[in-house]
Design a protein around this motif. Structure first.
Motif, mmCIF file in Angstrom:
data_model
loop_
_atom_site.group_PDB
_atom_site.id
_atom_site.type_symbol
_atom_site.label_atom_id
_atom_site.label_comp_id
_atom_site.label_asym_id
_atom_site.label_seq_id
_atom_site.Cartn_x
_atom_site.Cartn_y
_atom_site.Cartn_z
ATOM 1 N N GLY A 128 -8.484 2.497 4.501
ATOM 2 C CA GLY A 128 -9.616 2.210 5.385
ATOM 3 C C GLY A 128 -10.111 0.784 5.229
ATOM 4 O O GLY A 128 -10.416 0.111 6.221
ATOM 5 N N ARG A 129 -10.184 0.314 3.986
ATOM 6 C CA ARG A 129 -10.606 -1.076 3.754
ATOM 7 C C ARG A 129 -9.611 -2.053 4.360
ATOM 8 O O ARG A 129 -10.001 -3.067 4.956
ATOM 9 C CB ARG A 129 -10.768 -1.335 2.262
ATOM 10 C CG ARG A 129 -11.982 -0.666 1.676
ATOM 11 C CD ARG A 129 -12.074 -0.898 0.189
ATOM 12 N NE ARG A 129 -13.243 -0.211 -0.360
ATOM 13 C CZ ARG A 129 -13.432 -0.002 -1.643
ATOM 14 N NH1 ARG A 129 -12.542 -0.421 -2.532
ATOM 15 N NH2 ARG A 129 -14.512 0.617 -2.055
ATOM 16 N N MET A 130 -8.326 -1.755 4.176
ATOM 17 C CA MET A 130 -7.311 -2.629 4.762
ATOM 18 C C MET A 130 -7.441 -2.646 6.280
ATOM 19 O O MET A 130 -7.352 -3.711 6.904
ATOM 20 C CB MET A 130 -5.915 -2.162 4.338
ATOM 21 C CG MET A 130 -5.613 -2.389 2.874
ATOM 22 S SD MET A 130 -4.051 -1.656 2.337
ATOM 23 C CE MET A 130 -2.862 -2.617 3.256
ATOM 24 N N TYR A 143 0.829 -1.210 0.000
ATOM 25 C CA TYR A 143 0.000 0.000 0.000
ATOM 26 C C TYR A 143 0.864 1.263 0.000
ATOM 27 O O TYR A 143 0.664 2.170 -0.818
ATOM 28 C CB TYR A 143 -0.942 0.003 1.210
ATOM 29 C CG TYR A 143 -1.527 1.357 1.495
ATOM 30 C CD1 TYR A 143 -2.565 1.855 0.721
ATOM 31 C CD2 TYR A 143 -1.021 2.164 2.510
ATOM 32 C CE1 TYR A 143 -3.093 3.117 0.963
ATOM 33 C CE2 TYR A 143 -1.533 3.420 2.751
ATOM 34 C CZ TYR A 143 -2.568 3.896 1.976
ATOM 35 O OH TYR A 143 -3.073 5.142 2.205
ATOM 36 N N PHE A 186 -14.005 1.241 10.872
ATOM 37 C CA PHE A 186 -15.190 1.538 10.060
ATOM 38 C C PHE A 186 -15.424 3.041 9.974
ATOM 39 O O PHE A 186 -15.773 3.566 8.910
ATOM 40 C CB PHE A 186 -16.439 0.859 10.630
ATOM 41 C CG PHE A 186 -16.682 -0.515 10.090
ATOM 42 C CD1 PHE A 186 -16.947 -0.718 8.744
ATOM 43 C CD2 PHE A 186 -16.668 -1.605 10.931
ATOM 44 C CE1 PHE A 186 -17.173 -1.979 8.246
ATOM 45 C CE2 PHE A 186 -16.888 -2.881 10.438
ATOM 46 C CZ PHE A 186 -17.140 -3.071 9.093
ATOM 47 N N LEU A 230 -13.012 4.455 7.500
ATOM 48 C CA LEU A 230 -13.428 4.110 6.134
ATOM 49 C C LEU A 230 -14.595 4.977 5.682
ATOM 50 O O LEU A 230 -14.601 5.488 4.556
ATOM 51 C CB LEU A 230 -13.800 2.630 6.051
ATOM 52 C CG LEU A 230 -14.279 2.131 4.689
ATOM 53 C CD1 LEU A 230 -13.226 2.370 3.608
ATOM 54 C CD2 LEU A 230 -14.643 0.659 4.770
ATOM 55 N N VAL A 236 -10.098 -2.130 8.101
ATOM 56 C CA VAL A 236 -11.293 -2.887 8.491
ATOM 57 C C VAL A 236 -11.023 -4.391 8.391
ATOM 58 O O VAL A 236 -11.346 -5.155 9.309
ATOM 59 C CB VAL A 236 -12.514 -2.476 7.634
ATOM 60 C CG1 VAL A 236 -13.658 -3.454 7.801
ATOM 61 C CG2 VAL A 236 -12.966 -1.067 8.009
ATOM 62 N N VAL A 237 -10.415 -4.821 7.298
ATOM 63 C CA VAL A 237 -10.144 -6.255 7.118
ATOM 64 C C VAL A 237 -9.178 -6.757 8.184
ATOM 65 O O VAL A 237 -9.428 -7.788 8.835
ATOM 66 C CB VAL A 237 -9.596 -6.532 5.699
ATOM 67 C CG1 VAL A 237 -9.033 -7.937 5.587
ATOM 68 C CG2 VAL A 237 -10.690 -6.311 4.668
ATOM 69 N N HIS A 256 -14.762 7.661 2.527
ATOM 70 C CA HIS A 256 -15.799 7.662 1.483
ATOM 71 C C HIS A 256 -16.472 9.033 1.387
ATOM 72 O O HIS A 256 -16.733 9.525 0.285
ATOM 73 C CB HIS A 256 -16.850 6.581 1.753
ATOM 74 C CG HIS A 256 -16.448 5.224 1.280
ATOM 75 N ND1 HIS A 256 -16.387 4.892 -0.049
ATOM 76 C CD2 HIS A 256 -16.074 4.122 1.963
ATOM 77 C CE1 HIS A 256 -16.010 3.634 -0.171
ATOM 78 N NE2 HIS A 256 -15.800 3.147 1.037
ATOM 79 N N ILE A 310 -9.445 5.447 1.043
ATOM 80 C CA ILE A 310 -10.432 4.366 0.983
ATOM 81 C C ILE A 310 -9.729 3.021 1.020
ATOM 82 O O ILE A 310 -10.135 2.112 1.744
ATOM 83 C CB ILE A 310 -11.330 4.510 -0.263
ATOM 84 C CG1 ILE A 310 -12.244 5.726 -0.109
ATOM 85 C CG2 ILE A 310 -12.148 3.239 -0.488
ATOM 86 C CD1 ILE A 310 -13.110 6.020 -1.305
ATOM 87 N N VAL A 311 -8.641 2.897 0.261
ATOM 88 C CA VAL A 311 -7.885 1.640 0.262
ATOM 89 C C VAL A 311 -7.346 1.357 1.659
ATOM 90 O O VAL A 311 -7.482 0.237 2.177
ATOM 91 C CB VAL A 311 -6.741 1.693 -0.774
ATOM 92 C CG1 VAL A 311 -5.831 0.491 -0.646
ATOM 93 C CG2 VAL A 311 -7.306 1.795 -2.184
#
Length: 164
Positions: free
Chosen positions: A95-97, A75, A136, A139, A99-100, A143, A92-93
């Protein structure tokens, strides 16, 4: 030949929005992330390579942490190599990472707490749940920021359209 003041103002606004791919502070932060993730990954890989007698659960946990570290390296490298404005998509990328990875931590702590009944794992799951809520939130904020930038871009395009 005179330049329309409204067009000049719009052009200045567009230049302000797209002036740099990443601010210096954000660039330094991503360099720090790259260095920290690389250091963490090298140490975890060395530990896994030199300690084959570690219990299976420990080796699995270290391998998962190594995968997370390598993901953060990828990243940070991606963000630092961009030569065009990212306009919030990198957030966003990230944030997604977040969260996962936080979800993996939470699920692991929850599963270990359920299987062992240990209060330590339940406490870790509680911390993981709190971190998951924060991830979350981060993220969602990313967004919202990208949506705001897209609205602003559409408005500027609408304003420039007739003038162009």
């Amino acid at each position: 030949m005179s330049v329309d003041p409204a067009t000049a103002a719009l052009e200045l606004e567009l230049q302000r929005l797209t002036a740099g791919a990443l601010s210096p502070l954000a660039r330094y932060g991503h360099v720090a992330l790259l260095l920290a993730a690389t250091l963490m990954s090298v140490l975890l890989a060395a530990l896994l390579a030199t300690e084959p007698a570690l219990p299976g659960r420990t080796q699995t946990a270290l391998a998962v942490l190594l995968a997370i570290g390598v993901s953060w390296i990828a990243y940070a490298t991606w963000v630092l190599r961009q030569r065009r404005p990212l306009l919030g998509h990198h957030r966003i990328v990230a944030g997604r990472m977040a969260v996962v990875f936080t979800g993996v931590f939470f699920a692991g702590a929850l599963a270990l707490g359920a299987s062992t009944g240990s209060a330590t794992y339940h406490a870790a799951a509680s911390v993981g749940a709190s971190l998951l809520v924060l991830a979350f939130g981060t993220l969602m904020q990313a967004h919202w920021r990208v949506a705001a930038l897209q609205r602003q871009r559409r408005e500027l395009q609408r304003q420039i359209g007739p003038a162009a």
